[in-house]
Write an enzyme that holds these catalytic residues in place. Structure first.
Site, PDB file in Angstrom:
ATOM      1  N   LYS A   3       0.807  -1.221   0.000  1.00 46.71           N
ATOM      2  CA  LYS A   3       0.000   0.000   0.000  1.00 46.71           C
ATOM      3  C   LYS A   3       0.842   1.273   0.000  1.00 46.71           C
ATOM      4  O   LYS A   3       0.409   2.310  -0.511  1.00 46.71           O
ATOM      5  CB  LYS A   3      -0.953   0.000   1.193  1.00 46.71           C
ATOM      6  N   ASN A  26      -4.736   2.132  -1.702  1.00 47.86           N
ATOM      7  CA  ASN A  26      -5.331   0.799  -1.798  1.00 47.86           C
ATOM      8  C   ASN A  26      -6.130   0.618  -3.087  1.00 47.86           C
ATOM      9  O   ASN A  26      -6.654  -0.455  -3.341  1.00 47.86           O
ATOM     10  CB  ASN A  26      -6.247   0.521  -0.596  1.00 47.86           C
ATOM     11  N   GLY A  33       1.921  -0.058   9.442  1.00 48.30           N
ATOM     12  CA  GLY A  33       1.914  -0.152   7.986  1.00 48.30           C
ATOM     13  C   GLY A  33       0.904   0.773   7.336  1.00 48.30           C
ATOM     14  O   GLY A  33       0.333   1.666   7.973  1.00 48.30           O
ATOM     15  N   ALA A  69      -2.131   0.245   6.348  1.00 51.36           N
ATOM     16  CA  ALA A  69      -3.478   0.177   6.929  1.00 51.36           C
ATOM     17  C   ALA A  69      -3.572   1.020   8.190  1.00 51.36           C
ATOM     18  O   ALA A  69      -4.619   1.614   8.483  1.00 51.36           O
ATOM     19  CB  ALA A  69      -3.844  -1.274   7.228  1.00 51.36           C
ATOM     20  N   ARG A 102       5.834  -2.935  18.285  1.00 49.76           N
ATOM     21  CA  ARG A 102       6.824  -3.658  19.112  1.00 49.76           C
ATOM     22  C   ARG A 102       8.147  -2.922  19.164  1.00 49.76           C
ATOM     23  O   ARG A 102       8.939  -3.130  20.070  1.00 49.76           O
ATOM     24  CB  ARG A 102       7.035  -5.069  18.554  1.00 49.76           C
TER      25      ARG A 102
END
Length: 261
Positions: free
Chosen positions: A73, A94, A141, A143, A163
């Site tokens: 994306k 997208n 990311g 999204a 993380r």
């Protein structure tokens, strides 16, 4: 399946892998119900580069547009000729529209983002009354960027969680204290954790700290109830998967593809 065997494809999806995706099923059923002689196909691209992308477009002369899913994306943007406003703000695409002249020659590739609209309208009924509250977006990311924009448009205050601290404004999972969780009742999973077939995986959210008015929205839609959703529901949270979001963004994509330039 090779691209040169798909010359009659009208629309499609690029990404890797695509075994979990429902986009082809959704569009195939939509076209059949509407009596439209149109075809939607998955294009699994292990690598995204100019050769792969332009071969896709050139070897499928009927291709009017395609959706883009993980992990491309953001990466696809450098190969596009035009990027519309929301996609530029979000920094992720997208939906790509293939613009051709009357002879079929490709004039340009245009990038759009319909994830924001699909996510925003799918989440809206769950967050009524929470305007001004904080929201945690799990993942960093493409999204996640759509989720951040959609949350802002709903009047919520998003914070991404990962993380590792890739950017200064990202929280680590280890920093999700009781105070942070209490002030961020909306949690959106934009990671692929929990996606079929790895259905037992789940982001390391401290579910025990979810507030009473918590909302757990998972962009994953296969399976219908993810481990993230199940753990949230066990703590009393309202939950929803990404299937309605998928349908909404898909319909918005189709509208873009049908628009005449």
């Amino acid at each position: 399946m090779r691209n040169d065997q798909l010359s009659d494809v009208d629309f499609g999806l690029i990404g890797y892998p695509l075994g979990h995706s429902f986009s082809k099923i959704f569009f195939t059923e939509k076209f059949a119900l509407e009596g439209k002689n149109l075809k939607y196909e998955n294009f699994e691209l292990p690598k995204l580069d100019p050769a792969a992308l332009y071969s896709l477009v050139l070897l499928n002369p009927n291709l009017k547009g395609f959706n883009v899913t993980a992990p491309y994306k953001e990466a696809v943007m450098e190969y596009l000729d035009k990027i519309e406003g929301v996609a530029a703000v979000v920094g992720a695409v997208n939906t790509v529209k293939v613009v051709r002249d009357d002879t079929g020659r490709v004039l340009r590739l245009e990038g759009y983002n319909t994830d924001v609209e699909g996510f925003r309208e799918s989440l809206r009924p769950l967050v009524e009354g929470l305007k001004g509250s904080g929201a945690l977006v799990l993942g960093t990311g493409g999204a996640s960027k759509a989720a951040v924009e959609g949350l802002r448009q709903l009047g919520l205050k998003p914070m991404r969680v990962s993380r590792s601290r890739k950017e200064s404004d990202i929280l680590l999972y280890t920093e999700l204290t009781p105070e942070v969780m209490a002030s961020h009742p909306v949690v959106v999973n934009t990671t692929p954790l929990g996606t079929f077939p790895d259905t037992d995986s789940c982001p390391q959210l401290p579910f025990d700290l979810l507030p009473a008015d918590a909302v757990c929205f998972d962009m994953v839609y296969n399976p219908e109830e993810t481990e993230f959703m199940r753990r949230g529901a066990d703590k009393g949270a309202k939950t929803k998967n990404g299937l309605e979001m998928l349908h909404r963004q898909a319909l918005a994509s189709f509208a873009i593809w049908q628009t005449q330039d």
